[in-house]
Structures are given as C-alpha cells and as structure tokens.
Design a protein around this motif. Structure first.
Motif, mmCIF file in Angstrom:
data_model
loop_
_atom_site.group_PDB
_atom_site.id
_atom_site.type_symbol
_atom_site.label_atom_id
_atom_site.label_comp_id
_atom_site.label_asym_id
_atom_site.label_seq_id
_atom_site.Cartn_x
_atom_site.Cartn_y
_atom_site.Cartn_z
ATOM 1 N N UNK A 158 79.192 59.073 50.433
ATOM 2 C CA UNK A 158 79.667 57.787 50.943
ATOM 3 C C UNK A 158 79.199 56.607 50.095
ATOM 4 N N UNK A 159 78.608 56.879 48.945
ATOM 5 C CA UNK A 159 78.133 55.829 48.045
ATOM 6 C C UNK A 159 78.923 55.890 46.748
ATOM 7 N N UNK A 160 79.312 54.735 46.242
ATOM 8 C CA UNK A 160 80.021 54.683 44.958
ATOM 9 C C UNK A 160 78.994 54.454 43.853
ATOM 10 N N UNK A 161 78.952 55.365 42.892
ATOM 11 C CA UNK A 161 78.028 55.297 41.763
ATOM 12 C C UNK A 161 78.807 54.906 40.512
ATOM 13 N N UNK A 162 78.402 53.817 39.878
ATOM 14 C CA UNK A 162 79.031 53.363 38.642
ATOM 15 C C UNK A 162 77.945 53.060 37.617
ATOM 16 N N UNK A 163 78.310 53.161 36.353
ATOM 17 C CA UNK A 163 77.300 52.955 35.312
ATOM 18 C C UNK A 163 77.881 52.255 34.098
ATOM 19 N N UNK A 164 77.010 51.513 33.421
ATOM 20 C CA UNK A 164 77.291 50.903 32.124
ATOM 21 C C UNK A 164 76.226 51.382 31.147
ATOM 22 N N UNK A 165 76.635 51.594 29.922
ATOM 23 C CA UNK A 165 75.698 51.837 28.823
ATOM 24 C C UNK A 165 75.693 50.593 27.940
#
Length: 264
Positions: A158-165
């Motif tokens: 139920x959690x949205x995980x997003x990432x930037x490098x």
C-alpha cells in the motif's frame, strides 16, 4: 505537531546528517534553505533529526517516535542517501497504522556502496578516517549488508516507492569526492561520488539528476558552471516534488531535464 487534510511531508537526512543548527548566529540546515522555501506549501513539512551515525534500525526508531507526534492521516516521506533505508525499515516494521503512503528516495544506496566496504577495510588513512566518523552506520551500508536488508525488509503493497539517482563525471565533482567517484566508477559505474546510479534504483525509478551527492541537499562546493548545470537547483526540485505529491496524492513525477534530471 499538526498535519492537514492533505497529510504531511517529512524530509529525512542521510548519514552524518542533522536537521539544523546555529553557528555564529546563522542557521545551517541539512537541506539547505529548504524549510523557508517551503513555507508557502499547502502541506506541513517536517525535518526530523536522526542519530547521525546510528544503525538503520536505531535511526528508524527515532524517526517513528517523531512521526508519532504528527497529527496526519497520510505521510509522504522524502529521503536523501541513507535516510531512504531508515524509511524503508520504518514502513515495514514501525508504521502499524499504515500512515505512510509514499517514499521518494534521492541517491539512497539501496544496494549498498563499495565506499562502506573500503572504509571498513581501512586500507588507507582516508578510509580509516571515514570509518572513524561513520561507525556504526557504515556497517549497514556495504553491498552485503544491503542485500540482507533487502531480503528481510520487503516493500509494503500500500506504499508507493519511487527513487532518483544522481551523477556527475568525477572530473566535475567537488575535490573531496573526485577520488571516490573514480573508484566507484571503476567498480559500479556512473555515480555521484558516494552512491552509484545502479544502487540508487528502487521501486519506480524516476530518473538521474545531474548533481553530486552534496549538491542534492544544496551544498555545492565547486564553482558555478551553467554549461554543467552547477549548482543543481535543489530548491526547485524539492518544491516541485512536494507540490506534485499533494496534487496527485503521493504520485511522484518524472522530473524534467530543466532542473538537472535525465531519464536513462
């Protein structure tokens, strides 16, 4: 601490980090000048202080204690560097009411950093110094330790995980990061002087920012260069991110190249 109908946004610092302190009457913030830049935000924004060199679990427990005092049904976390691992632990282990709805990480070593391994090996004076100022946290940041962490701390559905490098060529990094940038490049490819692009990817990968590791929080220790987009415009990046999170209810956006980002 009050939230709002739109919930709250919490920024989480990395290794050797802090919330803010004063020196000679001047306030110094880990996320440089970001607090004042976000004062017009429609959502309350918080900047907790975690143990600067603590283990992931210890830092996450302090973060959980801080979040317990925020009166909001929904919390969006934005984390730099090691702070992303603290947040992932918290989401998995320390958020029983499932208030955290999203996590956006910026140059978090999800798959570890060879710098941690080299510092533990203490092969030279520089790495011995690095180990001395980052213990015990550094032991949680090796590729092997992060592989164990990733097996044990699974993402919550139920959690949205997003990432930037982020990355710069070693020649364009501040002088302290250049030798580390070259070493990481030989070991793991493109990097920002501390974390490789490959290691920073988790969940929905949103792109690569043109910045070294310190620029991501507003600390650029090299001469400005418009051609190389230095310094990275961290205030615009985070303001846009906070706005998009509010507009889309925890839907991070694919950052455009005009703020220093690019999609691989």
């Amino acid at each position: 601490m009050n939230g709002s109908d739109n919930g709250a946004v919490v920024f989480v610092h990395g290794l050797l980090g802090f919330s803010s302190f004063s020196i000679l009457g001047k306030k110094v913030q880990y996320f440089r000048n970001l607090h004042s830049s976000l004062q017009d935000s429609t959502r309350p924004v918080f900047f907790p202080a975690l143990p600067a060199t603590g283990y992931i679990e210890d830092r996450a427990r302090v973060l959980a204690g801080f979040l317990a005092h925020i009166n909001a049904d929904r919390i969006d976390l934005i984390a730099h560097s090691m702070g992303g691992l603290d947040c992932r632990y918290l989401i998995n282990q320390l958020d029983p009411k499932h208030r955290v709805r999203s996590l956006t990480t910026v140059s978090t070593p999800h798959h570890g950093s060879p710098l941690a391994t080299w510092s533990i090996g203490k092969s030279n004076a520089c790495f011995r110094w690095m180990h001395s100022i980052s213990t015990p946290a550094v032991h949680d940041l090796t590729p092997e330790a992060c592989a164990r962490f990733n097996r044990e701390i699974v993402d919550r559905e139920d959690v949205r995980y997003c990432s930037y490098a982020s990355m710069r060529s070693p020649a364009d990094m501040m002088f302290i990061l250049r030798p580390w940038g070259r070493m990481i490049a030989a070991d793991s490819g493109d990097n920002d002087g501390m974390v490789s692009v490959a290691s920073a990817q988790w969940g929905e990968f949103r792109g690569i920012l043109q910045a070294d590791h310190f620029e991501l929080t507003g600390w650029s220790f090299a001469l400005p260069n418009a051609r190389k987009a230095r310094p990275f415009n961290h205030l615009r990046f985070y303001r846009d991110l906070v706005r998009r999170l509010a507009e889309n209810h925890a839907l991070p956006f694919n950052h455009s190249s005009n703020a220093g980002g690019k999609t691989p």
